[in-house]
Write a protein that holds these residues in place. Structure first.
Motif, PDB file in Angstrom:
ATOM      1  N   GLU A 251       0.809  -1.218   0.000  1.00 31.84           N
ATOM      2  CA  GLU A 251       0.000   0.000   0.000  1.00 31.84           C
ATOM      3  C   GLU A 251       0.840   1.265   0.000  1.00 31.84           C
ATOM      4  O   GLU A 251       1.926   1.294   0.569  1.00 31.84           O
ATOM      5  CB  GLU A 251      -0.872   0.052   1.262  1.00 31.84           C
ATOM      6  N   ILE A 252       0.284   2.317  -0.622  1.00 31.44           N
ATOM      7  CA  ILE A 252       0.709   3.694  -0.368  1.00 31.44           C
ATOM      8  C   ILE A 252      -0.452   4.388   0.331  1.00 31.44           C
ATOM      9  O   ILE A 252      -1.597   4.316  -0.122  1.00 31.44           O
ATOM     10  CB  ILE A 252       1.052   4.458  -1.659  1.00 31.44           C
ATOM     11  N   ASN A 253      -0.150   5.053   1.441  1.00 32.95           N
ATOM     12  CA  ASN A 253      -1.168   5.754   2.209  1.00 32.95           C
ATOM     13  C   ASN A 253      -0.806   7.220   2.388  1.00 32.95           C
ATOM     14  O   ASN A 253       0.376   7.570   2.451  1.00 32.95           O
ATOM     15  CB  ASN A 253      -1.313   5.126   3.601  1.00 32.95           C
ATOM     16  N   VAL A 254      -1.825   8.060   2.481  1.00 34.01           N
ATOM     17  CA  VAL A 254      -1.659   9.432   2.959  1.00 34.01           C
ATOM     18  C   VAL A 254      -2.009   9.399   4.439  1.00 34.01           C
ATOM     19  O   VAL A 254      -3.144   9.071   4.812  1.00 34.01           O
ATOM     20  CB  VAL A 254      -2.563  10.421   2.203  1.00 34.01           C
ATOM     21  N   VAL A 255      -1.034   9.713   5.275  1.00 31.28           N
ATOM     22  CA  VAL A 255      -1.192   9.544   6.718  1.00 31.28           C
ATOM     23  C   VAL A 255      -1.789  10.803   7.330  1.00 31.28           C
ATOM     24  O   VAL A 255      -1.283  11.919   7.111  1.00 31.28           O
ATOM     25  CB  VAL A 255       0.161   9.232   7.377  1.00 31.28           C
ATOM     26  N   VAL A 256      -2.846  10.609   8.113  1.00 27.96           N
ATOM     27  CA  VAL A 256      -3.491  11.729   8.796  1.00 27.96           C
ATOM     28  C   VAL A 256      -3.516  11.452  10.293  1.00 27.96           C
ATOM     29  O   VAL A 256      -3.404  10.311  10.746  1.00 27.96           O
ATOM     30  CB  VAL A 256      -4.928  11.963   8.281  1.00 27.96           C
ATOM     31  N   ARG A 257      -3.670  12.495  11.048  1.00 27.79           N
ATOM     32  CA  ARG A 257      -3.669  12.427  12.510  1.00 27.79           C
ATOM     33  C   ARG A 257      -4.742  11.458  13.004  1.00 27.79           C
ATOM     34  O   ARG A 257      -5.918  11.607  12.693  1.00 27.79           O
ATOM     35  CB  ARG A 257      -3.923  13.831  13.074  1.00 27.79           C
ATOM     36  N   GLY A 258      -4.327  10.453  13.770  1.00 26.63           N
ATOM     37  CA  GLY A 258      -5.253   9.504  14.369  1.00 26.63           C
ATOM     38  C   GLY A 258      -5.838   8.487  13.422  1.00 26.63           C
ATOM     39  O   GLY A 258      -6.733   7.728  13.812  1.00 26.63           O
ATOM     40  N   GLY A 259      -5.339   8.410  12.182  1.00 27.47           N
ATOM     41  CA  GLY A 259      -5.925   7.509  11.197  1.00 27.47           C
ATOM     42  C   GLY A 259      -5.667   6.038  11.485  1.00 27.47           C
ATOM     43  O   GLY A 259      -4.599   5.655  11.972  1.00 27.47           O
ATOM     44  N   ASN A 260      -6.664   5.208  11.162  1.00 31.09           N
ATOM     45  CA  ASN A 260      -6.560   3.757  11.274  1.00 31.09           C
ATOM     46  C   ASN A 260      -6.499   3.201   9.856  1.00 31.09           C
ATOM     47  O   ASN A 260      -7.457   3.324   9.088  1.00 31.09           O
ATOM     48  CB  ASN A 260      -7.769   3.191  12.026  1.00 31.09           C
ATOM     49  N   TYR A 261      -5.375   2.539   9.510  1.00 35.68           N
ATOM     50  CA  TYR A 261      -5.144   2.098   8.131  1.00 35.68           C
ATOM     51  C   TYR A 261      -5.444   0.606   7.916  1.00 35.68           C
ATOM     52  O   TYR A 261      -5.088   0.052   6.886  1.00 35.68           O
ATOM     53  CB  TYR A 261      -3.727   2.495   7.711  1.00 35.68           C
ATOM     54  N   GLY A 262      -6.120  -0.009   8.892  1.00 35.20           N
ATOM     55  CA  GLY A 262      -6.810  -1.257   8.613  1.00 35.20           C
ATOM     56  C   GLY A 262      -6.160  -2.557   8.993  1.00 35.20           C
ATOM     57  O   GLY A 262      -6.867  -3.539   9.248  1.00 35.20           O
ATOM     58  N   TRP A 263      -4.830  -2.631   8.962  1.00 37.62           N
ATOM     59  CA  TRP A 263      -4.172  -3.919   9.201  1.00 37.62           C
ATOM     60  C   TRP A 263      -4.411  -4.380  10.641  1.00 37.62           C
ATOM     61  O   TRP A 263      -4.277  -3.605  11.560  1.00 37.62           O
ATOM     62  CB  TRP A 263      -2.679  -3.805   8.921  1.00 37.62           C
TER      63      TRP A 263
END
Length: 379
Positions: A251-263
């Motif tokens: 994955e490529i993600n745009v990281v935001v404050r407090g974000g949950n990216y699923g894994w």
């Protein structure tokens, strides 16, 4: 233990095969006649992991085995780099060792740099950040300013990529330790996270989980697996990250404050045994990637291109690939949406570990090999 053995076998296989046609599907070749000029800057490096550009023209290179090397300014191509003394002892086993080197935003004034590395023992190891002052070829005023907890007993999935953000805080990726993937969703664990600290190691008061009972205050985002790229774009203000999926689902993600990216709740990959990790590819309340690779390319090294040498690439991402053995330009539109990708340096066919943009706009690339190479690509 079985998963760890399987992971080791996968790593060995990936390290000894060329990218298959399927792995490179959808990748456009560079335009004929537009090939960049590739220079072999340095050779004979043991798994060169990261580079950083000093104001005096010298270039620092970390070796995973635990050495910090220095490439002289304006030296002949193919040189053997010198050494920087005072590097901390590292836990150099499997994927563990010395990782990233980044300069303080005011390095020209204070001489401070930051090293990330694996520390500890086979039964209890972790990712750590040390701050030091570079004086000549010696690290002085050394201080450990951050350590991931809890410790783990696996020598893999450390993360260790760092990037200074626009406000002067420092972000670092922390992998899930492979055998502890469920901890990526646990705010009481530092595994499977991106952390954010001040330049002295203290915790910013506006981190998203400061004051939450049971949560680690250093956490900036969570739900990550094995993050091998982190880059901040000062123009757009976006923090980009990429990570390895298991089999597929990079994955490529745009990281935001407090974000949950699923894994590992949501993934487009499957386990190394072929078993299903989760029935969900996406999940409500969790942030989807802007780019997913199936099958895996094993992304490693990430840079946002900003420079005069390749102006047509400005704002795009450069991604190294360990398995597919190339460097990808990921084309982004003004809104940050992925609109295409292309292999840009066909003259380099190797496992890529790091990709960095130099002050002059050239692109520097390191190869993941016990006889590793540092390339400079320019026009």
């Amino acid at each position: 233990m079985v998963r760890r053995i399987v992971a080791g076998l996968v790593a060995v296989v990936c390290g000894n095969v060329l990218a298959s046609g399927a792995g490179a599907a959808g990748v456009s070749p560079v335009r004929a006649g537009a090939e960049p000029q590739i220079t072999t800057v340095a050779t004979g490096l043991d798994h060169p992991w990261s580079v950083a550009f000093l104001p005096d023209g010298r270039v620092l290179v970390t070796e995973r085995a635990g050495r910090l090397r220095v490439i002289a300014a304006k030296a002949p191509a193919g040189q053997k780099p010198g050494s920087i003394s005072g590097v901390p002892a590292v836990f150099a086993e499997s994927q563990g060792g010395l990782f990233d080197v980044v300069l303080h935003p005011r390095f020209a004034e204070n001489g401070l740099l930051y090293l990330s590395y694996a520390a500890g023992t086979p039964k209890a190891n972790f990712t750590r950040i040390m701050r030091a002052k570079l004086v000549g070829n010696v690290l002085t005023q050394k201080k450990v300013i951050f350590q991931v907890g809890p410790a783990k007993n696996t020598p893999v999935h450390y993360g260790g990529r760092m990037a200074f953000l626009g406000d002067g805080t420092l972000a670092m990726t922390v992998g899930d330790g492979f055998d502890f993937r469920e901890q990526a969703q646990n705010l009481g664990s530092g595994l499977g996270k991106i952390v954010r600290i001040n330049d002295d190691g203290s915790i910013p008061a506006n981190n998203p989980f400061v004051g939450r009972k049971g949560a680690q205050a250093s956490i900036w985002s969570y739900g990550h697996r094995n993050e091998q790229g982190l880059a901040f774009d000062a123009v757009s203000g976006r923090l980009y990250e990429h990570e390895h999926g298991p089999q597929g689902g990079d994955e490529i993600n745009v990281v935001v404050r407090g974000g949950n990216y699923g894994w590992p709740v949501a993934t487009r990959g499957v386990d190394y045994s072929g078993a299903t990790i989760s029935p969900f590819k996406t999940y409500k309340g969790m942030i989807d990637a802007i780019k997913v690779w199936v099958p895996s390319i094993a992304p490693s090294g990430l840079a946002v291109y900003r420079g005069a040498m390749f102006p047509e690439w400005n704002g795009d991402l450069l991604v190294g690939a360990l398995v597919d053995q190339d460097v990808r330009r990921v084309d982004l539109d003004a809104a940050g949406k992925v609109v295409g990708q292309a292999s840009v340096f066909p003259g380099i066919k190797a496992r890529i570990r790091d990709v960095r943009v130099a002050p002059d706009g050239a692109v520097w690339v390191t190869t993941d090999d016990e006889d590793g190479v540092v390339f400079r690509v320019g026009r």
